[in-house]
Motif scaffolding. Structure first.
Motif, PDB file in Angstrom:
ATOM      1  N   SER A 251       0.821  -1.205   0.000  1.00 28.16           N
ATOM      2  CA  SER A 251       0.000   0.000   0.000  1.00 28.16           C
ATOM      3  C   SER A 251       0.857   1.257   0.000  1.00 28.16           C
ATOM      4  N   LEU A 252       1.911   1.269   0.800  1.00 28.29           N
ATOM      5  CA  LEU A 252       2.782   2.439   0.893  1.00 28.29           C
ATOM      6  C   LEU A 252       3.549   2.678  -0.400  1.00 28.29           C
ATOM      7  N   VAL A 253       4.048   1.613  -1.026  1.00 24.52           N
ATOM      8  CA  VAL A 253       4.788   1.752  -2.283  1.00 24.52           C
ATOM      9  C   VAL A 253       3.880   2.275  -3.389  1.00 24.52           C
ATOM     10  N   ALA A 254       2.641   1.785  -3.426  1.00 25.94           N
ATOM     11  CA  ALA A 254       1.698   2.241  -4.447  1.00 25.94           C
ATOM     12  C   ALA A 254       1.397   3.733  -4.298  1.00 25.94           C
ATOM     13  N   GLU A 255       1.378   4.202  -3.051  1.00 20.04           N
ATOM     14  CA  GLU A 255       1.086   5.614  -2.799  1.00 20.04           C
ATOM     15  C   GLU A 255       2.255   6.518  -3.161  1.00 20.04           C
ATOM     16  N   GLU A 256       3.495   6.040  -2.950  1.00 21.48           N
ATOM     17  CA  GLU A 256       4.639   6.925  -3.102  1.00 21.48           C
ATOM     18  C   GLU A 256       5.896   6.159  -3.535  1.00 21.48           C
ATOM     19  N   PRO A 257       6.019   5.838  -4.833  1.00 27.84           N
ATOM     20  CA  PRO A 257       7.234   5.173  -5.301  1.00 27.84           C
ATOM     21  C   PRO A 257       8.346   6.197  -5.540  1.00 27.84           C
ATOM     22  N   LEU A 258       9.416   6.129  -4.781  1.00 27.37           N
ATOM     23  CA  LEU A 258      10.513   7.091  -4.900  1.00 27.37           C
ATOM     24  C   LEU A 258      11.819   6.360  -5.171  1.00 27.37           C
ATOM     25  N   THR A 259      12.647   6.940  -6.042  1.00 26.53           N
ATOM     26  CA  THR A 259      13.962   6.366  -6.296  1.00 26.53           C
ATOM     27  C   THR A 259      14.985   6.976  -5.343  1.00 26.53           C
ATOM     28  N   MET A 260      16.053   6.231  -5.105  1.00 23.85           N
ATOM     29  CA  MET A 260      17.150   6.728  -4.294  1.00 23.85           C
ATOM     30  C   MET A 260      17.902   7.810  -5.071  1.00 23.85           C
ATOM     31  N   PRO A 261      18.536   8.758  -4.377  1.00 21.01           N
ATOM     32  CA  PRO A 261      19.265   9.832  -5.075  1.00 21.01           C
ATOM     33  C   PRO A 261      20.285   9.271  -6.063  1.00 21.01           C
ATOM     34  N   GLY A 262      20.178   9.724  -7.309  1.00 20.73           N
ATOM     35  CA  GLY A 262      21.122   9.332  -8.346  1.00 20.73           C
ATOM     36  C   GLY A 262      20.841   8.009  -9.013  1.00 20.73           C
ATOM     37  N   ALA A 263      19.893   7.220  -8.483  1.00 24.23           N
ATOM     38  CA  ALA A 263      19.661   5.881  -9.031  1.00 24.23           C
ATOM     39  C   ALA A 263      19.173   5.936 -10.479  1.00 24.23           C
ATOM     40  N   ALA A 264      18.199   6.786 -10.752  1.00 26.16           N
ATOM     41  CA  ALA A 264      17.649   6.851 -12.108  1.00 26.16           C
ATOM     42  C   ALA A 264      18.714   7.293 -13.102  1.00 26.16           C
ATOM     43  N   GLU A 265      19.501   8.301 -12.757  1.00 21.70           N
ATOM     44  CA  GLU A 265      20.544   8.786 -13.666  1.00 21.70           C
ATOM     45  C   GLU A 265      21.590   7.705 -13.919  1.00 21.70           C
ATOM     46  N   PHE A 266      21.983   6.996 -12.863  1.00 21.59           N
ATOM     47  CA  PHE A 266      23.017   5.974 -13.012  1.00 21.59           C
ATOM     48  C   PHE A 266      22.520   4.825 -13.884  1.00 21.59           C
ATOM     49  N   VAL A 267      21.282   4.377 -13.666  1.00 21.20           N
ATOM     50  CA  VAL A 267      20.729   3.292 -14.473  1.00 21.20           C
ATOM     51  C   VAL A 267      20.632   3.718 -15.935  1.00 21.20           C
ATOM     52  N   ARG A 268      20.153   4.923 -16.183  1.00 21.12           N
ATOM     53  CA  ARG A 268      20.036   5.392 -17.571  1.00 21.12           C
ATOM     54  C   ARG A 268      21.401   5.539 -18.230  1.00 21.12           C
ATOM     55  N   LEU A 269      22.404   5.903 -17.451  1.00 18.14           N
ATOM     56  CA  LEU A 269      23.758   6.021 -17.988  1.00 18.14           C
ATOM     57  C   LEU A 269      24.278   4.669 -18.453  1.00 18.14           C
ATOM     58  N   LEU A 270      23.960   3.602 -17.720  1.00 13.26           N
ATOM     59  CA  LEU A 270      24.451   2.264 -18.054  1.00 13.26           C
ATOM     60  C   LEU A 270      23.598   1.552 -19.096  1.00 13.26           C
ATOM     61  N   ALA A 271      22.325   1.931 -19.193  1.00 16.29           N
ATOM     62  CA  ALA A 271      21.386   1.230 -20.076  1.00 16.29           C
ATOM     63  C   ALA A 271      21.878   1.237 -21.513  1.00 16.29           C
ATOM     64  N   GLY A 272      21.847   0.072 -22.155  1.00 18.30           N
ATOM     65  CA  GLY A 272      22.292  -0.067 -23.534  1.00 18.30           C
ATOM     66  C   GLY A 272      23.779  -0.280 -23.661  1.00 18.30           C
ATOM     67  N   ARG A 273      24.531  -0.040 -22.580  1.00 22.85           N
ATOM     68  CA  ARG A 273      25.982  -0.234 -22.622  1.00 22.85           C
ATOM     69  C   ARG A 273      26.375  -1.667 -22.263  1.00 22.85           C
ATOM     70  N   LEU A 274      25.640  -2.275 -21.347  1.00 24.75           N
ATOM     71  CA  LEU A 274      25.929  -3.632 -20.891  1.00 24.75           C
ATOM     72  C   LEU A 274      24.678  -4.188 -20.221  1.00 24.75           C
ATOM     73  N   PRO A 275      24.600  -5.509 -20.034  1.00 29.02           N
ATOM     74  CA  PRO A 275      23.386  -6.072 -19.425  1.00 29.02           C
ATOM     75  C   PRO A 275      23.182  -5.553 -17.998  1.00 29.02           C
ATOM     76  N   LEU A 276      21.921  -5.281 -17.677  1.00 29.57           N
ATOM     77  CA  LEU A 276      21.544  -4.833 -16.336  1.00 29.57           C
ATOM     78  C   LEU A 276      20.503  -5.788 -15.773  1.00 29.57           C
ATOM     79  N   ALA A 277      20.620  -6.061 -14.473  1.00 32.48           N
ATOM     80  CA  ALA A 277      19.658  -6.947 -13.813  1.00 32.48           C
ATOM     81  C   ALA A 277      19.379  -6.433 -12.415  1.00 32.48           C
ATOM     82  N   VAL A 278      18.291  -6.929 -11.845  1.00 34.08           N
ATOM     83  CA  VAL A 278      17.933  -6.646 -10.453  1.00 34.08           C
ATOM     84  C   VAL A 278      17.895  -7.980  -9.717  1.00 34.08           C
ATOM     85  N   ALA A 279      18.474  -8.004  -8.519  1.00 31.16           N
ATOM     86  CA  ALA A 279      18.441  -9.192  -7.660  1.00 31.16           C
ATOM     87  C   ALA A 279      17.890  -8.758  -6.312  1.00 31.16           C
ATOM     88  N   SER A 280      16.706  -9.260  -5.961  1.00 31.38           N
ATOM     89  CA  SER A 280      16.010  -8.728  -4.797  1.00 31.38           C
ATOM     90  C   SER A 280      15.433  -9.817  -3.913  1.00 31.38           C
TER      91      SER A 280
END
Length: 258
Positions: free
Chosen positions: A86-115
């Motif tokens: 419920s809380l995540v649905a109300e307010e999904p926030l990224t960590m500082p710099g996370a979006a920029e860093f992921v976009r910088l790497l995207a298309g350069r090499l494989p990216l995955a999430v392990a959670s």
């Protein structure tokens, strides 16, 4: 970052989600508080730090044990997950710099999430934040803590591959495999000691993100940086990760086992 990482180029990058990509640690903390209150319980001192990076099933059990109500473990676990979603649905926030860093790497090499989170949590939170499309694979545990691996099935008698939660190495080992690289050629990005332990046991090199824990196990990470908005790590990525090929598209979550 030490020279051993500054002078190294990974062939894949595998990210933790909670507290690394998504600012969900406070959501987990709020969800724990709500679950405790729902059952008239008080969080034990220091519980938030002990629960960081722990699979939510283990967290529910820990909540029950540390409040001396072991029989409430299933109910506390269900309440914890319900409040968190419920809380995540109300307010999904990224960590500082996370979006920029992921976009910088995207298309350069494989990216995955392990959670350690359920797939629904990981994919919905990343999708709402506009980041899911950049990842080639999402790997989550298929076996919850305390659960036996699945029995053999099929004509060959082999069991489907069981993926145990962190601190087992399974999620990181599987992510590297899906990215098509040996573990030692992949970089794990983690914020918790549980995750650092998992990635190191899988054979990945590890970049710790956030305040460096005051614990000997913090040394298992190759380096710690304050955040993914650190100019040091952005400069390293621009210098050491090959530029994307012309016309290449950002990663996407593939079908099949993820």
């Amino acid at each position: 970052m030490p020279p051993s990482l500054l002078n190294w180029s990974p062939d894949a990058v595998v990210f933790d989600c909670d507290g690394t990509l998504m600012d969900t640690e406070r959501h987990w903390q709020d969800a724990r508080s709500r679950a405790f209150r729902a059952f008239g319980l008080l969080p034990p001192p220091g519980f938030a730090e002990r629960a960081k990076g722990v699979h939510y099933v283990d967290c529910g059990r820990l909540m029950a044990e540390e409040t001396h109500k072991p029989d409430l473990a299933p109910e506390l676990t269900a309440a914890l997950l319900e409040h968190f979603l419920s809380l995540v649905a109300e307010e999904p926030l990224t960590m500082p710099g996370a979006a920029e860093f992921v976009r910088l790497l995207a298309g350069r090499l494989p990216l995955a999430v392990a959670s350690n989170c359920p797939r629904q949590v990981v994919e919905e939170s990343l999708d709402r934040a506009g980041l899911l499309r950049y990842f080639d694979h999402v790997v989550v545990a298929t076996v919850t803590p305390g659960e036996a691996p699945p029995p053999p099935s099929g004509d060959d008698g082999e069991a489907p591959e069981a993926v145990r939660p962190k601190p087992w190495p399974d999620v990181y080992r599987r992510a590297a495999q899906l990215c098509g690289v040996p573990p030692g050629a992949a970089l794990a990005v983690e914020d918790s000691l549980t995750g650092v332990d998992s990635a190191r046991r899988a054979g990945l090199r590890v970049l710790g993100v956030g305040p460096r824990p005051d614990h000997a196990d913090a040394r298992r990470a190759d380096a710690w940086i304050p955040g993914l908005n650190s100019e040091e790590v952005l400069t390293w990525a621009r210098a050491r990760v090959p530029a994307p090929a012309p016309g290449s598209a950002p990663g996407r979550v593939n079908g099949g086992p993820r």
